[in-house]
Write an enzyme that holds these catalytic residues in place. Structure first.
Site, PDB file in Angstrom:
ATOM      1  N   TYR A  46       0.853  -1.269   0.039  1.00 12.69           N
ATOM      2  CA  TYR A  46      -0.108  -0.029  -0.010  1.00 12.69           C
ATOM      3  C   TYR A  46       0.872   1.208   0.135  1.00 12.69           C
ATOM      4  CZ  TYR A  46      -3.832   3.284   1.148  1.00 12.69           C
ATOM      5  OH  TYR A  46      -4.650   4.134   1.128  1.00 12.69           O
ATOM      6  N   SER A  79      -6.360   1.134  -4.670  1.00 14.02           N
ATOM      7  CA  SER A  79      -6.259   2.614  -4.255  1.00 14.02           C
ATOM      8  C   SER A  79      -4.990   3.151  -4.298  1.00 14.02           C
ATOM      9  CB  SER A  79      -6.936   2.896  -2.751  1.00 14.02           C
ATOM     10  OG  SER A  79      -7.674   4.161  -2.552  1.00 14.02           O
ATOM     11  N   ASP A  84     -17.596   4.318  -8.377  1.00 18.26           N
ATOM     12  CA  ASP A  84     -16.689   4.768  -7.207  1.00 18.26           C
ATOM     13  C   ASP A  84     -16.518   6.232  -7.261  1.00 18.26           C
ATOM     14  OD1 ASP A  84     -14.379   5.158  -5.823  1.00 18.26           O
ATOM     15  OD2 ASP A  84     -13.064   3.582  -6.459  1.00 18.26           O
ATOM     16  N   HIS A 109     -15.896   1.927  -4.238  1.00 21.43           N
ATOM     17  CA  HIS A 109     -14.485   1.755  -3.916  1.00 21.43           C
ATOM     18  C   HIS A 109     -14.144   0.455  -3.079  1.00 21.43           C
ATOM     19  CE1 HIS A 109     -10.625   3.676  -3.778  1.00 21.43           C
ATOM     20  NE2 HIS A 109     -10.577   3.395  -2.502  1.00 21.43           N
TER      21      HIS A 109
END
Length: 709
Positions: free
Chosen positions: A481, A561, A645, A680
């Site tokens: 991430y 993301s 999203d 999302h």
């Protein structure tokens, strides 16, 4: 700036050269769009795909999904992978219980329910009763609970619902005795929960103004305001408590103190870790108006209110302490000069703090694994909470007068179990343990340390079947991430379990940009230092190859993301290192991300292309959309997004996929999977989760020629 509007319909699907298995992609229309940034011109030929509501974009979505569906349907790994994923997903799961008004509340999913159900019971031994079942709110399971907050007496429940994965919420109030909703209805809520006053007459919440007719909520044109809603009155009569017309980046999080006498207001600004802190007196546990009083609005550090104890506000902060400390603020003399340190900064990152049973429970990360230390009211360290192993624990909520608290514990190979902690005795007892067909005894997790390009050391966690043979041939999936102070720590997930069951190795990397080692670790992966995040992830991949866990032919990467941005950037920078890449709902256009919905709030991590020539050059240098290289063989790529999203808008993935397909990047497939009526990821129904994530694993297995039984 030029914009051509010719050729309003999509061209027919035509074959492109050198595509695997005879793949043919839709030809995506290009426009003559050029933007200028600090004297540099940048083409944006797929600008029209930013309008996800246009008929042309919708037609493009249909055609892309047809191509992807055909490819995925032909993979022999698809059905057996979905079967394994479904079997492993089908286990009972629980949330961490909490107590309010003489009732316990927790959620449970029996395994394959689309949404988890909220239950309540007066004691832990009683048969729980259904408090709220979101599965009854929609036929397809796309309506999800976004938050639940009982009143202090446990009679009423404020709850938020969101549809199709959107960040927008509607809040309602349910009478728990009758199971019926009251007339109260709160709309235009985003990034907010609810906080009841102790008298149960109403609650605080934050929302945006409803858009005017013909307008859309976009960028910073609208800003969050804090309100108080009194039960039985229309939303139009709600009392405005706080706003900032001059700084529209302000947002509000609220919590009412245990004694009900004070509203604690955290003022967030964009998505940064630094915040402000205000308080508002609530005489006799009621809202009587008034203006919030600032404790600090310097936005120079993180200030997380923990509790009000004996007239002192206890706050977790990283002010002059990058790894975190606990301080005490006298509410009668709240000036910073009078702040006192209760628990000093230590060698490990303090990631959480709660005040329960007359004790402070402080959560730390030590090389990305959880430790929990117990301190007395005066800050003296008393003991540690005994955890089951090296993994991730969370929870420990409650009030200063409570005798107990609950927490969850998980590792990469063990599902989250729920434990009760007796604060006085220190006894840990099991409350709920999930039963799954995944046999964790067959697998093991080990922590290794990787050295990045600039010499920085960081941990990775490797889960694999016991006795793993290090021959470089193991199908390996690396996840990361690297942003927004979010720590990546070892925790069980069905995606990892399925990949392990398929014979693979699952790896997570705790790279810079997260919060694993405190504020400095986070900041080392932001703005002009963002390349550190990609260097770390590449170093993790190189370590796995050098240590013969995998090879470039058996190594895949995945992230969502900000993690989708990570995967996109790293794929451009080291296409030779990976066999497959799956960026999910990624931020791919780093020059324009701030123009869409809540994107402006991410500037604290990214900076924007308008800030300065230096910032523009840094963003342009790694932006996934702007660095796709023709003439270079890329790994197989499966982009995933949702057409609803409204956080990372689908235009990011649309433009990235179109650019990737148009470039000469070799024969490996470059596909986009677009989930319709989905956002999302939050609140996504079980059926869609299983379909999407099993397709991701099957795609990777197919690329690696991994047989799945």
């Amino acid at each position: 700036m030029k914009l051509s509007l010719s050729a309003l319909t999509l061209a027919a699907v035509v074959a492109t050269s050198a595509q695997a298995q005879g793949l043919s992609y839709p030809v995506t229309r290009k426009v003559d769009q050029v933007d200028t940034y600090h004297g540099t011109t940048v083409a944006d030929p797929y600008r029209w795909l930013e309008d996800d509501n246009s008929a042309e974009t919708k037609a493009w979505v249909v055609q892309q999904n047809e191509v992807t569906d055909k490819f995925l349907a032909a993979m022999p790994q698809r059905l057996p992978t979905r079967r394994i994923y479904t079997e492993l997903y089908n286990f009972e799961r629980f949330s961490i219980p909490f107590r309010e008004g003489g009732r316990y509340f927790w959620s449970r999913n029996d395994g394959l329910q689309q949404q988890s159900v909220l239950y309540t019971a007066k004691t832990l031994k009683d048969e729980p009763q259904v408090a709220l079942d979101p599965n009854a709110m929609s036929k397809d399971g796309t309506v999800a609970l976004s938050g639940v907050v009982p009143s202090r007496d446990g009679k009423l429940l404020a709850y938020g619902v969101a549809g199709a994965g959107s960040d927008w919420q509607t809040w309602k109030v349910r009478d728990l005795a009758t199971g019926q909703d009251l007339a109260d209805k709160i709309e235009w809520v985003k990034f907010s929960s609810a906080s009841w006053t102790a008298d149960g007459r109403g609650f605080f919440y934050a929302r945006y103004d409803a858009p005017k007719e013909g307008e859309a909520l976009k960028g910073a044109n609208y800003y969050q305001k804090l309100y108080y809603h009194r039960l039985g009155t229309p939303q139009s009569e709600d009392v405005l408590v706080a706003e900032n017309r001059e700084d529209k980046e302000w947002g509000f999080g609220t919590e009412v103190s245990d004694d009900g006498q004070l509203l604690l207001i955290s003022v967030w600004k964009s998505a940064g870790r630094k915040n402000g802190l205000m308080v508002l007196p609530l005489p006799k546990g009621s809202f009587a108006g008034g203006k919030p009083q600032p404790i600090t609005l310097d936005f120079d550090a993180q200030y997380s209110p923990v509790a009000v104890v004996g007239g002192k506000l206890i706050v977790k902060t990283d002010k002059d302490a990058p790894r975190g400390k606990l301080i005490s603020i006298d509410l009668k003399k709240p000036a910073p000069a009078g702040w006192k340190t209760l628990v000093a900064e230590g060698p490990d990152a303090m990631t959480g703090a709660s005040a329960v049973g007359g004790r402070f429970l402080l959560t730390y990360l030590q090389d990305a694994a959880t430790l929990v230390r117990v301190h007395a009211a005066d800050g003296k360290r008393l003991t540690d909470v005994k955890l089951p192993g090296v993994g991730t624990a969370g929870g420990f909520g409650g009030r200063w007068t409570d005798a107990e608290t609950f927490f969850s514990y998980t590792s990469l190979t063990t599902p989250a179990s729920i434990y009760r902690y007796d604060v006085k005795t220190g006894k840990v007892s099991l409350f709920k343990e999930p039963k799954t067909i995944f046999n964790s005894d067959e697998y093991e997790t080990r922590r290794e340390f990787v050295t990045s390009k600039d010499g920085t050391r960081f941990p990775i966690f490797i889960a694999a079947k016991k006795g793993l043979k290090l021959d470089g041939k193991n199908p390996t999936l690396l996840y990361g991430y690297g942003g927004f102070d979010i720590s990546i720590t070892p925790g069980y997930g069905v995606t990892a379990a399925t990949w392990l069951k398929m014979g693979g190795v699952y790896v997570i990397a705790s790279i810079r940009g997260g919060g694993e080692y405190g504020a400095a670790w986070h900041e080392a992966g932001t703005k002009l230092k963002k390349q550190n995040v990609f260097d770390d992830f590449i170093a993790a991949g190189e370590w796995l190859v050098a240590n013969k866990v995998a090879s470039p032919a058996t190594l895949a990467i995945n992230g969502g993301s900000n993690g989708g941005l990570l995967v996109g950037a790293v794929t451009n920078q080291r296409p030779d290192l990976f066999a497959a890449a799956v960026p999910q709902v990624g931020v791919m256009d780093m020059l324009r991300y701030q123009n869409f919905t809540i994107g402006w709030a991410w500037a604290t991590d990214y900076g924007t292309s308008k800030d300065s020539p230096e910032m523009f050059k840094a963003l342009q240098a790694y932006s996934p959309l702007h660095n796709i290289k023709s003439g270079v063989n890329y790994p197989a790529v499966l982009v995933t997004t949702g057409d609803h999203d409204d956080r990372v808008v689908p235009a990011h993935s649309f433009k990235y996929a179109a650019t990737l397909q148009a470039a000469d990047t070799g024969a490996a497939p470059k596909l986009i999977r677009i989930e319709t009526n989905a956002g999302h990821g939050a609140g996504k129904p079980t059926s869609k989760i299983i379909e999407e994530r099993s397709d991701i694993l099957a795609f990777i297995a197919h690329v690696m020629k991994l047989e799945v039984k």
